[in-house]
Design an enzyme around this catalytic site. Structure first.
Site, PDB file in Angstrom:
ATOM      1  N   HIS A 118       1.465  76.242  55.579  1.00  0.00           N
ATOM      2  CA  HIS A 118       0.075  76.105  56.022  1.00  0.00           C
ATOM      3  C   HIS A 118      -0.902  76.495  54.904  1.00  0.00           C
ATOM      4  CE1 HIS A 118      -0.493  80.454  56.190  1.00  0.00           C
ATOM      5  NE2 HIS A 118       0.707  80.524  56.748  1.00  0.00           N
ATOM      6  N   GLU A 173       6.575  81.843  62.042  1.00  0.00           N
ATOM      7  CA  GLU A 173       6.721  82.900  61.040  1.00  0.00           C
ATOM      8  C   GLU A 173       7.511  84.073  61.615  1.00  0.00           C
ATOM      9  OE1 GLU A 173       7.274  83.812  58.258  1.00  0.00           O
ATOM     10  OE2 GLU A 173       5.387  83.664  57.154  1.00  0.00           O
TER      11      GLU A 173
END
Length: 337
Positions: A98, A201
């Site tokens: 990202h 994550e």
């Protein structure tokens, strides 16, 4: 890869007496070469890192029509799958991190020690919100730059990079935003992203890694499909247990097993996070390769069903946030000077 409505290879589907062994096939991308410095590497100026080379499968192409390096590579991978044994398949994974999120800004502002021991456990401070952190304007620009890279390298523009046939996205907001900016404006017919719980994550403690409810994702990103059995509330995040790297590798291996057993496409996109991609690379027996925010890495993967049981790593204790050695609020005051 799908060709003319028919698959050109068979998809391994491991039984209880077998498992899927993953291997990075080296010699195709600069990123899998130990001599490539990840801190200086720019995939956008190096054709995604694809090495300029010939393939033994080049002879199968029409010699009267020039082909780009990517077109010859795609042909090579297709023929690898066509000629492989029934227990083997090859896929090309495009793994993108990202763009910059507000949690990245906060960690820089307070410093990593104070961030880990105090600030990361809050929802935000000093006018910054990092709970399930969204992209900053810098992060959005990074995603736009990757979008432009894809735009100029797709077959329609003469670049020949095969657009991904499947798109998997972390459920965290910054990853979904990145995928939307990167691919949503390209008009790729296959862009039908699926949100995968396991692609997120490292789990726990840090509020930036706690996802929002499923209803929020559906409302904000209606074109995204949530995988089956996607829970309304985050079922994985806890405030007192930080997932260690060994457990994250197991989680990423489970994700790979799911995708390689159920997705017959060859070129696949993951939009995820630095820790998650690091663990994916580890699960694929790839060398360590750090990605900056907005960075991406392609990997040619060989998946082979083998007999036996996969050896599981020893799971380390929780990476619980360390105790602060300095007053974190004082650190924040000094950082603002």
């Amino acid at each position: 890869m799908m060709m003319g409505g028919e698959t050109t290879h068979r998809t391994p589907n491991a039984s209880q007496e077998t498992y899927i062994k993953y291997e990075t096939v080296k010699g195709y991308f600069l990123q899998d070469d130990d001599k490539t410095d990840s801190s200086k590497f720019n995939f956008k100026t190096s054709n995604f890192g694809l090495i300029n080379r010939s393939y033994e499968t080049d002879s199968s192409l029409d010699p009267t029509q020039a082909k780009t390096q990517w077109q010859r590579f795609a042909n090579h991978v297709e023929l690898l799958n066509t000629k492989s044994a029934g227990n083997v398949q090859y896929k090309v994974l495009f793994m993108g991190r990202h763009g910059q999120g507000w949690h990245n800004v906060a960690e820089t502002k307070y410093g990593t020690p104070a961030w880990d021991c105090y600030w990361s456990k809050l929802d935000g401070a000093d006018g910054i919100v990092w709970d399930d952190a969204a992209l900053t304007d810098v992060g959005k620009k990074q995603a736009e730059e990757v979008c432009e890279f894809w735009r100029t390298h797709l077959p329609e523009q003469g670049g020949g990079i095969p657009p991904p046939e499947s798109y998997y996205v972390s459920p965290l907001t910054r990853a979904i935003q990145t995928a939307e900016i990167t691919f949503g404006k390209l008009g790729i017919a296959t862009f039908k992203p699926v949100v995968k719980e396991l692609l997120r994550e490292a789990i726990g403690v840090h509020t930036c890694d706690r996802r929002r409810p499923a209803s929020y994702i559906r409302e904000m990103f209606p074109s995204y499909t949530l995988e089956a059995d996607f829970a309304e509330m985050d079922p994985l995040w806890t405030e007192d247990y930080r997932e260690p790297r060994s457990a994250r590798k197991v989680r990423m291996t489970e994700l790979l097993d799911d995708i390689f057993a159920n997705d017959e496409n060859t070129f696949i996109s993951f939009t995820s996070h630095s820790g998650a991609i690091g663990s994916l690379l580890e699960a694929l027996s790839h060398r360590k390769f750090g990605l900056e925010t907005g960075g991406a890495i392609p990997v040619l993967v060989k998946a082979e069903i083998v007999n036996g049981e996969r050896k599981q790593p020893t799971i380390e204790p929780s990476e619980t946030a360390p105790s602060c050695t300095v007053n974190p609020t004082q650190t924040a005051s000094l950082a603002s000077l």
